[in-house]
Enzyme design. Structure first.
Site, mmCIF file in Angstrom:
data_model
loop_
_atom_site.group_PDB
_atom_site.id
_atom_site.type_symbol
_atom_site.label_atom_id
_atom_site.label_comp_id
_atom_site.label_asym_id
_atom_site.label_seq_id
_atom_site.Cartn_x
_atom_site.Cartn_y
_atom_site.Cartn_z
ATOM 1 N N GLY A 153 -9.691 -3.428 2.958
ATOM 2 C CA GLY A 153 -8.460 -2.985 3.580
ATOM 3 C C GLY A 153 -7.913 -2.157 2.603
ATOM 4 N N CYS A 154 -6.498 -1.580 3.289
ATOM 5 C CA CYS A 154 -6.116 -0.583 2.147
ATOM 6 C C CYS A 154 -4.744 -2.120 1.097
ATOM 7 C CB CYS A 154 -4.588 -0.148 2.694
ATOM 8 S SG CYS A 154 -4.417 -0.586 4.372
ATOM 9 N N TYR A 155 -4.213 -3.151 1.910
ATOM 10 C CA TYR A 155 -3.691 -3.776 1.336
ATOM 11 C C TYR A 155 -4.490 -4.880 -0.001
ATOM 12 C CZ TYR A 155 0.034 -4.100 3.959
ATOM 13 O OH TYR A 155 1.994 -3.688 4.856
#
Ligand SMILES: NC(=O)c1ccc[n+]([C@@H]2O[C@H](COP(=O)([O-])OP(=O)(O)OC[C@H]3O[C@@H](n4cnc5c(N)ncnc54)[C@H](OP(=O)(O)O)[C@@H]3O)[C@@H](O)[C@H]2O)c1
Length: 358
Positions: A153-155
């Site tokens: 995921g990006c986070y």
């Protein structure tokens, strides 16, 4: 490599933000030929007709996804669909012998954890078990030669890249949570219209969302534990995180400010050394000198992650600032980096563009 020996690549979810960024990046890649692009429906015209910024794709139709056509025409497929749809399709293509890279959260967690945080039925556990987690800098040996990859995921990418060197070096005080205060540009939510994504709601505004229940929480904790084991130690360290996500009035970018309670006295120069040693030779990671901190405009439009560090001796806290572009290192860029590693290519192929500024 001649055009006849190019790797045939497909993008499923090609009309979404992640898929469109993949098509843009793949156009810079000398060893691939994009032979398939699909979404949830058939569309008239080529990709170039529909998305004028992708003018090189005047030969490519955007089709309704079909597993047989996709598997026939591709050696490798990027699957960038919403969670709940994406992982099963990646699993299907993997079963047919294709390299499948899934950008969703469907293959990153054990089935029971996924069901409780995503509130969706999980993909079959045997498919999840075959997927290799694609945090490239920390799992490269597993990614090499892998045929099913769960892109992070990006986070989670921003936070794990920022926290892992300190956790692995056992700088964190035991039994104290790590605090992560993270912000995302609005493209992180995808292309479909939502009220919160409209200019009138977003502009001049700032607010937290999914407080206490963001689905990247278990992903960060799981891979902090997996990759953060101290050298020469069997002792697992599992620091829990307090994780706040907030929506920025910006299009691209993840900015994570992380607070690590320190277990012992340490100076910022020592911490910078630890981070630089950890990421030595990594072309996409830059550790700032003490006193300098990353900005979103230093990474936007590139596959870079920039990290800045500060030791607050007054409160015995290490502050870590980690910035990346959610559509690049947070999604399509890291997916292409993983594709390169899995295929035995130079990891930077197609990814060496500098950030765009301003
Ligand atoms: N955006 C980010 O910054 C980011 C970062 C990391 C990971 N991700 C993950 O990447 C995935 C894609 O995100 P996104 O932001 O690109 O989403 P998006 O902009 O909403 O695009 C979703 C895409 O999926 C397609 N689609 C939906 N259901 C489908 C189905 N059943 N069969 C075939 N195609 C289907 C859509 O096609 P139509 O247009 O035809 O409906 C569209 O192309 C998500 O799982 C997301 O969590 C996104």
């Amino acid at each position: 490599m001649s055009s006849t020996s190019k790797i045939r690549v497909g993008v499923v979810g090609a009309s979404g933000y992640g898929g469109l960024e993949l098509l843009r990046l793949l156009s810079f890649h000398p060893d691939v030929q994009v032979t398939y692009a699909a979404g949830s429906q058939e569309r008239d015209g080529t990709v170039a007709d529909m998305y004028p910024f992708l003018s090189t794709y005047s030969h490519l139709q955007l089709e309704k996804y079909d597993v047989d056509r996709c598997a026939d025409r591709c050696d490798a497929v990027f699957v960038a669909l919403p969670s709940g749809a994406s992982g099963a399709i990646a699993g299907q293509l993997h079963e047919r012998g294709r390299l499948a890279i899934d950008l969703s959260g469907d293959l990153r967690l054990p089935a029971d954890t996924y069901a409780s945080w995503y509130q969706k039925p999980p993909v079959a556990p045997k498919v999840i078990a075959q997927a290799v987690y694609g945090l490239t800098e920390w799992n490269r040996n597993e990614i090499r030669g892998a045929s099913l990859i769960a892109n992070p995921g990006c986070y989670a990418t921003a936070v794990l890249l920022g926290l892992l060197p300190a956790v692995k070096a056992k700088l964190a005080a035991p039994d104290r949570p790590l605090i992560v205060d993270a912000k995302s540009g609005v493209s992180g939510a995808g292309r479909s219209a939502t009220l919160g994504g409209q200019l009138g709601e977003l502009s001049d505004n700032f607010y937290p969302y999914r407080v206490g229940k963001h689905q990247h929480t278990p992903e960060i904790e799981r891979y902090l534990a997996q990759f953060g084991l101290a050298e020469k130690s069997n002792e697992a360290s599992h620091p829990p995180i307090v994780f706040t996500t907030q929506l920025l009035p910006a299009i691209r970018g993840i900015y994570a400010s992380c607070y690590i309670p320190l277990g012992a006295d340490v100076q910022v120069e020592q911490v910078v050394d630890i981070y630089r040693t950890t990421y030595e030779g990594e072309p996409f990671i830059r550790i700032h000198d003490p006193g300098k901190y990353p900005e979103l405009k230093h990474v936007r439009g590139s596959n870079q992650t920039h990290i800045g560090l500060f030791v607050d001796n007054r409160t015995a806290t290490l502050q870590v600032f980690s910035a990346l572009d959610n559509l690049q290192k947070g999604a399509a860029g890291q997916a292409l980096q993983n594709f390169n590693v899995a295929m035995g290519l130079d990891q930077t192929t197609g990814l060496s563009q500098l950030p765009i500024y301003p």
